[in-house]
Design a protein around this motif. Structure first.
Motif, PDB file in Angstrom:
ATOM      1  N   ARG A   1      43.037  32.193  42.396  1.00 41.39           N
ATOM      2  CA  ARG A   1      43.424  32.685  41.073  1.00 41.39           C
ATOM      3  C   ARG A   1      42.733  31.907  39.953  1.00 41.39           C
ATOM      4  NH1 ARG A   1      47.804  36.096  41.259  1.00 41.39           N
ATOM      5  NH2 ARG A   1      48.946  36.175  43.249  1.00 41.39           N
TER       6      ARG A   1
ATOM      7  N   LYS B   1      37.880  32.219  38.122  1.00 40.47           N
ATOM      8  CA  LYS B   1      37.177  32.531  36.876  1.00 40.47           C
ATOM      9  C   LYS B   1      37.042  31.307  35.979  1.00 40.47           C
ATOM     10  CE  LYS B   1      37.166  35.713  32.946  1.00 40.47           C
ATOM     11  NZ  LYS B   1      37.860  36.880  32.303  1.00 40.47           N
TER      12      LYS B   1
ATOM     13  N   ARG C   1      40.403  41.954  47.594  1.00 45.03           N
ATOM     14  CA  ARG C   1      41.011  41.098  46.574  1.00 45.03           C
ATOM     15  C   ARG C   1      40.077  39.955  46.202  1.00 45.03           C
ATOM     16  NH1 ARG C   1      46.812  38.352  47.644  1.00 45.03           N
ATOM     17  NH2 ARG C   1      45.588  37.327  49.280  1.00 45.03           N
TER      18      ARG C   1
ATOM     19  N   ASN D   1      37.471  41.314  43.978  1.00 41.73           N
ATOM     20  CA  ASN D   1      37.987  41.542  42.625  1.00 41.73           C
ATOM     21  C   ASN D   1      37.955  40.258  41.795  1.00 41.73           C
ATOM     22  OD1 ASN D   1      38.485  44.161  43.429  1.00 41.73           O
ATOM     23  ND2 ASN D   1      40.678  43.863  43.733  1.00 41.73           N
ATOM     24  N   TYR D   2      38.310  39.145  42.412  1.00 44.77           N
ATOM     25  CA  TYR D   2      38.262  37.858  41.701  1.00 44.77           C
ATOM     26  C   TYR D   2      36.826  37.505  41.315  1.00 44.77           C
ATOM     27  CZ  TYR D   2      43.166  36.631  42.648  1.00 44.77           C
ATOM     28  OH  TYR D   2      44.536  36.587  42.674  1.00 44.77           O
TER      29      TYR D   2
ATOM     30  N   GLU E   1      35.754  39.745  38.456  1.00 40.44           N
ATOM     31  CA  GLU E   1      36.418  39.309  37.225  1.00 40.44           C
ATOM     32  C   GLU E   1      35.730  38.079  36.639  1.00 40.44           C
ATOM     33  OE1 GLU E   1      40.838  37.806  35.659  1.00 40.44           O
ATOM     34  OE2 GLU E   1      40.485  38.203  37.796  1.00 40.44           O
ATOM     35  N   ALA E   2      35.185  37.239  37.508  1.00 40.99           N
ATOM     36  CA  ALA E   2      34.486  36.036  37.052  1.00 40.99           C
ATOM     37  C   ALA E   2      33.049  36.337  36.624  1.00 40.99           C
ATOM     38  CB  ALA E   2      34.496  34.981  38.153  1.00 40.99           C
TER      39      ALA E   2
END
Length: 214
Positions: free
Chosen positions: A138, A141, A163, A166-167, A170-171
């Protein structure tokens, strides 16, 4: 370096360039300074005309009647592939495979520096592996914000691969190398490559079975 003559370079050509590079580096370690397309083709299991065609996408190489400088061709291919500079990477999924990759010196020797290790397992978070502290996914990023990371490596179980992707997205990490046996979806402008051990094993099993049937 002459720029590529076409923006639509076949994917297969890019894949073969990496094979040519691997073989040329072996030639260099063996003390071979000059080669031609014929011995290079034989070592790469392709035909010589294919090598010449692949190289023309990126410029003119070699001297007629002399051949290719092994050192020069290595440098040119590395420039063509964009690996004449160093790339920062992060790894998501610190299981057995992830730990093995973190300790694999070949990454840094080829210019790919793993600068971060991430996992969602609270029992792994805080563990130090090959000089890197495992951080909660989590926080990916914020952790990579100032590290100029371009590539993410996924070594999670298959059900967690999306998942993890996705991280990484997002970063803002544009390239993903996915070792998990699962397909992932990323937005346009992001790139995914798969390392699928089972795909190779299926091919081997088929080839052996086909030979036994014939």
């Amino acid at each position: 370096m002459t720029p590529p003559k076409s923006e639509n370079i076949p994917r297969a050509t890019i894949q073969r360039l990496s094979i040519y590079l691997q073989v040329l580096e072996t030639f260099q370690r063996d003390g071979i300074e000059v080669t031609s397309s014929e011995p290079l083709a034989k070592a790469c299991d392709v035909n010589a005309s294919q090598i010449r065609k692949d190289l023309t996408y990126f410029g003119e190489f070699g001297v007629r009647g002399v051949g290719y400088s092994v050192k020069g061709l290595i440098q040119s291919i590395r420039e063509s592939l964009g690996i004449n500079v160093e790339w920062n990477c992060v790894l998501v999924g610190v299981g057995n495979l992830g730990k093995a990759l973190l300790s694999h010196r070949e990454f840094s020797q080829h210019g790919f520096n793993i600068v971060g290790a991430f996992d969602c397992d609270p029992f792994k978070i805080g563990e130090e592996i090959s000089g890197l502290e495992v951080v909660c996914t989590r926080r990916l990023k914020e952790q990579v914000a100032n590290q100029n990371v371009s590539i993410g490596i996924i070594t999670t179980p298959p059900e967690r691969a999306q998942r993890a992707a996705n991280y990484l997205v997002e970063a803002g990490i544009k390239g993903i190398l996915n070792y998990a046996p699962a397909r992932i979806v990323v937005p346009e402008g992001f790139f995914v490559e798969y390392v699928d051990f089972f795909h190779q094993l299926y091919s081997l099993a088929f080839n052996i079975s086909d030979r036994q049937r014939s």
